[in-house]
Scaffold this active site. Sequence first.
Site, PDB file in Angstrom:
ATOM      1  N   HIS A  63     -37.394 -87.569   0.802  1.00 14.07           N
ATOM      2  CA  HIS A  63     -38.643 -87.803   0.062  1.00 14.07           C
ATOM      3  C   HIS A  63     -38.668 -89.176  -0.616  1.00 14.07           C
ATOM      4  CE1 HIS A  63     -36.466 -86.232  -3.625  1.00 14.07           C
ATOM      5  NE2 HIS A  63     -37.202 -87.179  -4.170  1.00 14.07           N
ATOM      6  N   ASP A 107     -34.204 -82.184   3.099  1.00 11.78           N
ATOM      7  CA  ASP A 107     -34.496 -83.370   2.299  1.00 11.78           C
ATOM      8  C   ASP A 107     -33.303 -84.318   2.307  1.00 11.78           C
ATOM      9  OD1 ASP A 107     -35.724 -85.155   0.628  1.00 11.78           O
ATOM     10  OD2 ASP A 107     -35.485 -83.948  -1.198  1.00 11.78           O
ATOM     11  N   SER A 204     -33.459 -89.064  -7.856  1.00  7.93           N
ATOM     12  CA  SER A 204     -33.510 -88.488  -6.508  1.00  7.93           C
ATOM     13  C   SER A 204     -32.671 -89.305  -5.538  1.00  7.93           C
ATOM     14  CB  SER A 204     -34.941 -88.463  -5.984  1.00  7.93           C
ATOM     15  OG  SER A 204     -35.701 -87.509  -6.666  1.00  7.93           O
ATOM     16  N   GLY A 205     -32.053 -88.584  -4.599  1.00  7.86           N
ATOM     17  CA  GLY A 205     -31.266 -89.270  -3.576  1.00  7.86           C
ATOM     18  C   GLY A 205     -29.831 -89.518  -3.973  1.00  7.86           C
TER      19      GLY A 205
END
Length: 255
Positions: A63, A107, A204-205
């Site tokens: 994402h 994801d 995120s990530g």
Amino acid sequence: MPKLPVILLLALVPFLAHAGKQIVHGKKAAKNFLRFMASVQREGKHVCGGFLISPKFVLTAAHCDKGGNMTVVLGTHNLKMERNIQIFRVVRKYRHPKYEDVLSGNDIMLLQLSKPVPLSKTVKKVNIPVKDKAVKADSACVVAGWGKNETRGRKVADLLFATVKTIGSKECQRAWDAVKVKLPADTICAGGYESNKGACQGDSGGPLVCSGLAVGIVSFNLLGNCDYPNVPNVYTQISKFLPWIKKTTKKTSCY
């Protein structure tokens, strides 16, 4: 199934913080700690975390792909300091082919760098699992990132990390049942639940690191709430994607 209006942009994360700008209730990372952490940037601005798994590949969340020119910054814990910073152009993005949104799972994304990263005192790679294995509940792990340090916080330059405990899949799903969300099967839960620590927007990530092994990728939290919600933070479980990772990285013989 309803989609979350705001997804965690965990830069995870080493260790992982809530997707956004910084880890909540975290500590400043020492220079020799989390040297595999990467700032994934779009048009020169931090958007997500990531982590180096081989000289030519960074792992992050699917994402985090927002289009535009992407680069990866390695070799520094302070994004405003020019010393030791290494900037690598992303020549190809390998988003998992079955990814649709965070609630459908998958994801995960590999970023192929323009040239091999020279490993040094400031940059190293992190190991990932070699086989599919469940992460034990109540394991003490680390999440990190440059995301927000509170729900409406502001971006920070220094890499922060927090220690979080993993949560069993059944307990985690029971908590998310209260908000009518069915979690993907390929996820791990940790932090943000009966705790004041975890990832936030911008993290995120980033990775969830347990016993020196990157086992998860910061994926999402509840409606961008980092302060904290009554549900755990959710991470993509890396071991579920080992065949895809090996197949993808083998294409360039760099893994």
